[in-house]
Design an enzyme around this catalytic site. Structure first.
Site, PDB file in Angstrom:
ATOM      1  CG  ASN A   2      -3.086  23.651  76.912  1.00 23.96           C
ATOM      2  OD1 ASN A   2      -3.702  24.470  77.537  1.00 23.96           O
ATOM      3  ND2 ASN A   2      -3.795  22.800  75.990  1.00 23.96           N
TER       4      ASN A   2
ATOM      5  CD  GLU B 246      -1.681  27.434  71.586  1.00 20.37           C
ATOM      6  OE1 GLU B 246      -0.842  27.730  71.997  1.00 20.37           O
ATOM      7  OE2 GLU B 246      -2.527  26.546  71.917  1.00 20.37           O
TER       8      GLU B 246
ATOM      9  CG  HIS C 297      -5.601  24.199  71.077  1.00 17.79           C
ATOM     10  ND1 HIS C 297      -4.770  24.834  72.104  1.00 17.79           N
ATOM     11  CD2 HIS C 297      -6.420  23.436  71.777  1.00 17.79           C
ATOM     12  CE1 HIS C 297      -5.167  24.430  73.282  1.00 17.79           C
ATOM     13  NE2 HIS C 297      -6.135  23.983  73.135  1.00 17.79           N
TER      14      HIS C 297
ATOM     15  CB  SER D  43      -5.230  20.257  74.463  1.00 14.59           C
ATOM     16  OG  SER D  43      -6.521  20.371  74.581  1.00 14.59           O
TER      17      SER D  43
HETATM   18  N1  LIG Z   1     -11.662  21.000  78.085  1.00 13.02           N
HETATM   19  C1  LIG Z   1     -10.725  22.064  77.428  1.00 13.02           C
HETATM   20  O1  LIG Z   1     -10.571  23.054  78.246  1.00 13.02           O
HETATM   21  C2  LIG Z   1      -9.949  22.023  76.242  1.00 13.02           C
HETATM   22  C3  LIG Z   1      -9.534  23.292  75.594  1.00 13.02           C
HETATM   23  C4  LIG Z   1      -9.137  23.362  74.415  1.00 13.02           C
HETATM   24  C5  LIG Z   1      -9.096  21.970  73.641  1.00 13.02           C
HETATM   25  N2  LIG Z   1      -9.625  20.953  74.291  1.00 13.02           N
HETATM   26  C6  LIG Z   1      -9.530  19.723  73.469  1.00 13.02           C
HETATM   27  O2  LIG Z   1     -10.759  19.444  72.702  1.00 13.02           O
HETATM   28  C7  LIG Z   1     -11.180  18.266  72.557  1.00 13.02           C
HETATM   29  C8  LIG Z   1     -12.334  17.814  73.393  1.00 13.02           C
HETATM   30  O3  LIG Z   1     -12.336  17.943  74.576  1.00 13.02           O
HETATM   31  P1  LIG Z   1     -13.555  18.308  75.704  1.00 13.02           P
HETATM   32  O4  LIG Z   1     -12.896  18.843  77.040  1.00 13.02           O
HETATM   33  O5  LIG Z   1     -14.385  19.126  74.842  1.00 13.02           O
HETATM   34  O6  LIG Z   1     -14.029  16.959  75.804  1.00 13.02           O
HETATM   35  P2  LIG Z   1     -15.615  16.101  76.294  1.00 13.02           P
HETATM   36  O7  LIG Z   1     -15.295  15.002  77.153  1.00 13.02           O
HETATM   37  O8  LIG Z   1     -16.231  17.516  77.150  1.00 13.02           O
HETATM   38  O9  LIG Z   1     -16.255  16.102  74.997  1.00 13.02           O
HETATM   39  C9  LIG Z   1     -15.910  14.998  74.056  1.00 13.02           C
HETATM   40  C10 LIG Z   1     -17.271  15.147  73.120  1.00 13.02           C
HETATM   41  O10 LIG Z   1     -16.986  14.173  72.017  1.00 13.02           O
HETATM   42  C11 LIG Z   1     -17.952  13.000  71.936  1.00 13.02           C
HETATM   43  N3  LIG Z   1     -17.384  12.032  71.209  1.00 13.02           N
HETATM   44  C12 LIG Z   1     -16.658  10.942  71.795  1.00 13.02           C
HETATM   45  N4  LIG Z   1     -16.607  10.008  70.728  1.00 13.02           N
HETATM   46  C13 LIG Z   1     -16.968  10.683  69.440  1.00 13.02           C
HETATM   47  C14 LIG Z   1     -16.970  10.059  68.154  1.00 13.02           C
HETATM   48  N5  LIG Z   1     -16.311   9.013  67.880  1.00 13.02           N
HETATM   49  N6  LIG Z   1     -17.657  10.938  67.314  1.00 13.02           N
HETATM   50  C15 LIG Z   1     -18.070  12.071  67.543  1.00 13.02           C
HETATM   51  N7  LIG Z   1     -18.286  12.403  69.037  1.00 13.02           N
HETATM   52  C16 LIG Z   1     -17.732  11.668  70.000  1.00 13.02           C
HETATM   53  C17 LIG Z   1     -18.450  12.877  73.364  1.00 13.02           C
HETATM   54  O11 LIG Z   1     -19.513  12.547  73.268  1.00 13.02           O
HETATM   55  C18 LIG Z   1     -18.382  14.269  73.851  1.00 13.02           C
HETATM   56  O12 LIG Z   1     -19.755  15.163  73.501  1.00 13.02           O
HETATM   57  C19 LIG Z   1      -9.947  17.453  73.006  1.00 13.02           C
HETATM   58  O13 LIG Z   1      -9.063  17.119  72.138  1.00 13.02           O
HETATM   59  C20 LIG Z   1      -9.111  18.288  74.156  1.00 13.02           C
HETATM   60  O14 LIG Z   1      -7.773  18.280  74.352  1.00 13.02           O
HETATM   61  C21 LIG Z   1     -10.135  20.871  75.420  1.00 13.02           C
END
Ligand SMILES: NC(=O)c1ccc[n+]([C@@H]2O[C@H](COP(=O)([O-])OP(=O)(O)OC[C@H]3O[C@@H](n4cnc5c(N)ncnc54)[C@H](O)[C@@H]3O)[C@@H](O)[C@H]2O)c1
Length: 592
Positions: free
Chosen positions: A192, A154, A142, A121
Site C-alpha cells: 500500500n 504481509e 494483511h 492496511s
Molecule cells: N478493502 C481492501 O481492499 C482492503 C485490503 C486489505 C486490508 N483491508 C483492511 O481490512 C479492514 C476491513 O476493511 P474492509 O474494506 O473489509 O471494510 P468494510 O467496510 O467492507 O467491512 C467492515 C466490516 O466490519 C463490520 N464491523 C464494523 N464494526 C464492527 C465491530 N465493532 N465488530 C464487528 N464487526 C464490525 C462491518 O459491519 C463490516 O461488515 C480494514 O482495516 C482495511 O484497511 C482492506
C-alpha cells in the site's frame, strides 16, 4: 513448539473479512465469523455465498468441497464465541479507536496463547497491540483484495511481537497457499505504501479532468498490463478504506502526495464508496455487484457534434528505429497505404528487412497468414526523401528523441505536406507544442504515443496541445480504433498518463529499498502477488533501463516540482556506476 491452528476467528465480514473467512475455511480450518449485528452477518454470508457459488459454477470447486467449506463456518454476533479460537483476525473498518477497542475486548475472551491479528492496511499495529494486555501476541496479517485470489500476505512484526508469534502466523499463511513476507510496522507496509501514492495521483488527474476515468483506467491496463485501472481498483478497495489509508500514510510520512485528493472525501461523504455501495467512480448494477452500468459520464463513443472527421487513407511514417518499424507494421496490417521515410537508402532497406522479419515471425507463430503478410508488405513503400510524404493524409514521426531533430523535421513536413494533413509525433517526453509551434499549422499537430513493441501493445496516448483542432483529435482517435489500438486522450504535459503514474511509483520503490524497509525481492513479490502487476518495480526498472527511467523521473520532477518526484539517490548512483539494467548486465539485479 509451533502452534497448530485448527480453529480461528474473523471479526468484521465486509469486503476483506468475508474473503478471509473463505480462505481459512477452504483450507480446512474451522472459522467463527463475527460481525457487529445481524445485517453485518447477512452481508458477510452473502459475500461468502456469492464467491463460493461462483467458484462452484466455474468448476473450480466441487459441490462436496463447497458444502464442507460452509459447514466449517459459524456465523455469530457474539465476540464471546471466539473463546476457543487459536487465532483471530480482525477486519473491522480502518479506524484506530475501533480496532483498539475490538482487540482490547477480544484479549479478555481468548486463551492466553491465542494470537491476535489485525488486517489493517495502514494503521500502526504497535498502537493496536498496546491496547491489549499482552502486546507480544499481536501481529499484522494483511491480506489483499480479493483475499481468496491474491496470494500475497504481509505479516507485520512490531518491535514487541514475540518471534514464535510471527513465525507461526507466517507458517499459517504458507499453509493457506499464500506468499507471506514479514515486514516492520510502517504505514502502508510494502504494497500500500507503493500503491496508494499512485492511486491518489490518478484521482488527482481525474479530479482536474486531465483524462476521463475510462481513459485513466485503460491507460494503465493497456499501457502497463495492470489487471485493473486505478479508479476501478479504488472502487474495489472501497473509497472510505482508501481515504483512511491515505490519511494514515500522510500523517505518518507528511508526504504531500499521500494527502487524500479532496474528491475522495467528497465521494465518501456522499456515500459513494465504490462497488460495495453500488456507486463510486463508476456506477454498478447493484451494491456489491462487479457489473459496471452506463451513467452520465459514460462516453458515447461517437464523433462529437459539429466535428467532421478528416479522411485518412495514405499514411507516412518517419524514422527507422524500433518504434517506426512497429508503427509501419501496425498501419499496413490494418490496410492503410504506408510510405516511410528513412535517412538513407541503407536505412530504407533495413526498415524493410525488419518489417519482413517481423511479419515472418508472426506467420511462423501462426498469428498471420502468409497471404496477409504479403499484402501488408505490398502496401508499404520506403523512401529516403521526405518529399515522398507530400500526398499523405497523416504523418507520424518516430525519429530521435531530440527536440532540435524533431523541430527540423516538423519545419520540413510543414513545407512538404498537403494542407489539411495531420502531423503526429510519437515523442514520449518532449512537449508536443514545441513541435507544433515551428509549423504554420499548429492546429494539425498532435501526439500519438505508441508503446513498445507497437504491434503488441494496445495503447496509444493521443495528446492534444492547446492548439490541436477538435477534428484532428477525433480523426486520430478514430484511426487508433481502426488499427486495433485503444486510444486514451490527455493533455500535453510531462509523462502524459502512463509515465506520470508509473515512474513516481517506481521511484518510491527505490526509496523504500534505499531505506532498507524491504528487499528488492520482497517488494517485487508484494506488487506482483498482492496487486497482480505483471512485473515488480525492480524487474521493470531493469527492463526499461535505469538511465531511461532516471531521465523520465528528472523530467517529471522538473515539470511538476514535486519533492516526492525527485529521483532517488540510489537510482542516480546506479546509473553513474553504469549499472543500467538488463542491457548492461547489471541493474538492481545481476544478469548472466
Ligand atoms: N478493502 C481492501 O481492499 C482492503 C485490503 C486489505 C486490508 N483491508 C483492511 O481490512 C479492514 C476491513 O476493511 P474492509 O474494506 O473489509 O471494510 P468494510 O467496510 O467492507 O467491512 C467492515 C466490516 O466490519 C463490520 N464491523 C464494523 N464494526 C464492527 C465491530 N465493532 N465488530 C464487528 N464487526 C464490525 C462491518 O459491519 C463490516 O461488515 C480494514 O482495516 C482495511 O484497511 C482492506
Amino acid at each position: 513448539m509451533a502452534r497448530d491452528f485448527t480453529t480461528v476467528g474473523v471479526i468484521g465480514l465486509g469486503t476483506m473479512g468475508a474473503g478471509i473467512v473463505e480462505v481459512f475455511a477452504r483450507n480446512g480450518l474451522d472459522v467463527f465469523a463475527v460481525d457487529a449485528d445481524d445485517a453485518g452477518l447477512a452481508h458477510g454470508r452473502e459475500i461468502l455465498a456469492g464467491s463460493t457459488g461462483r467458484a462452484l459454477a466455474r468448476g473450480k470447486m466441487t459441490q462436496e468441497a463447497h458444502d464442507a467449506l460452509h459447514q466449517r463456518v459459524t456465523f455469530t454476533t457474539a465476540l464471546e464465541d471466539l473463546a476457543g479460537c487459536q487465532l483471530v483476525v480482525e477486519a473491522v473498518p480502518e479506524q484506530l479507536a475501533l480496532k483498539k477497542d475490538v482487540l482490547g475486548r477480544l484479549d479478555r475472551i481468548v486463551a492466553a496463547d491465542a494470537v491476535l491479528a489485525t488486517n489493517t492496511s495502514s494503521l500502526p499495529v504497535t498502537e493496536i497491540a498496546v491496547a491489549t494486555s499482552n502486546p507480544k501476541r499481536v501481529v499484522g496479517m494483511h491480506f489483499f483484495n480479493p483475499a481468496p485470489v491474491q496470494q500475497f500476505v504481509e505479516v507485520i512484526r512490531t518491535v514487541i511481537t514475540a518471534d514464535d508469534v510471527f513465525e507461526d502466523v507466517k507458517a499459517l499463511a504458507e499453509r493457506l497457499g499464500k506468499k507471506p513476507v514479514v515486514v516492520g510496522d510502517k504505514a502502508g507496509f510494502i504494497a500500500n505504501a507503493l500503491l496508494f501514492g499512485y492511486l491518489n495521483h490518478a484521482v488527482a488527474m481525474y479530479e482536474s479532468r486531465y483524462a476521463t476515468r475510462e481513459d485513466l483506467d485503460a491507460a494503465m491496463r493497456f499501457g502497463c498490463g495492470y489487471p485493473m485501472g486505478p479508479l476501478q481498483l479504488l472502487d474495489l478497495i472501497g473509497l472510505d478504506t482508501a481515504y483512511e489509508i491515505l490519511d494514515t500514510m500522510y500523517k505518518q510520512g507528511r508526504d504531500r502526495l499521500h494527502a487524500p485528493t479532496p474528491l475522495i472525501k467528497q465521494m465518501v461523504s456522499a456515500g459513494m464508496l465504490g462497488r460495495k455501495s453500488g456507486r463510486g467512480f463508476y456506477t454498478y448494477a447493484a451494491a456489491g455487484s462487479p457489473e459496471v452500468v452506463p451513467d452520465r459520464q459514460t462516453p458515447s463513443g461517437g464523433v462529437p457534434d459539429g466535428v467532421a472527421l478528416r479522411e485518412v487513407t495514405r499514411v507516412g511514417v518517419v524514422g527507422s528505429g524500433v518504434m517506426a518499424v512497429g508503427i509501419v507494421e501496425v498501419l499496413a496490417r490494418a490496410g492503410l497505404a504506408v510510405t516511410y521515410v528513412a535517412r538513407s537508402d541503407e536505412k530504407v532497406e533495413a526498415v524493410r528487412a525488419s518489417l519482413v522479419a517481423g511479419l515472418a515471425r508472426s506467420v511462423e507463430k501462426g498469428r498471420l497468414e502468409q497471404a496477409e503478410a504479403d499484402a501488408t508488405l505490398a502496401r508499404v513503400t520506403g523512401s529516403s526523401e521526405r518529399k515522398a510524404l507530400a500526398g499523405a493524409d497523416l504523418v507520424i514521426e518516430a525519429v530521435a528523441e531530440d527536440l532540435a531533430v524533431k523541430q527540423d523535421l516538423f519545419r520540413d513536413l510543414d513545407r512538404i505536406c498537403r494542407p489539411g494533413a495531420i502531423l503526429a509525433t510519437t515523442t514520449s517526453s518532449l512537449p508536443v507544442i514545441d513541435c507544433a509551434k515551428v509549423t504554420s499549422r499548429p492546429q494539425d499537430v498532435v501526439g500519438m504515443h505508441f508503446f513498445n513493441p507497437a504491434p503488441v501493445m494496445k495503447l496509444v496516448e493521443v495528446v492534444h496541445t492547446v492548439s490541436t483542432a477538435p477534428d484532428v483529435l477525433a480523426t486520430v482517435q478514430q484511426l487508433c480504433a481502426t488499427v486495433g489500438k485503444v486510444a486514451v486522450t490527455c493533455g500535453d504535459r510531462a509523462g502524459f498518463v502512463v509515465n506520470a503514474l508509473l515512474f513516481p511509483y517506481l521511484n518510491d520503490a527505490v526509496k523504500m529499498l534505499e531505506a532498507n524497509y524491504a528487499s528488492a525481492d520482497d517488494i517485487d513479490t508484494a506488487m506482483k502477488t498482492g496487486c497482480g502487476l505483471p512485473m515488480g518495480p525492480f524487474e521493470l526498472l531493469d527492463v526499461v533501463g535505469l538511465d531511461v527511467s532516471l531521465a523520465i523521473e528528472r523530467e517529471l520532477y522538473l515539470e511538476f516540482r514535486e519533492r516526492g518526484y525527485a529521483p532517488a539517490p540510489l537510482l542516480e548512483h546506479l546509473v553513474t556506476a553504469g549499472y543500467l539494467g538488463r542491457k548492461s548486465g547489471r541493474g538492481f539485479r545481476t544478469y548472466a
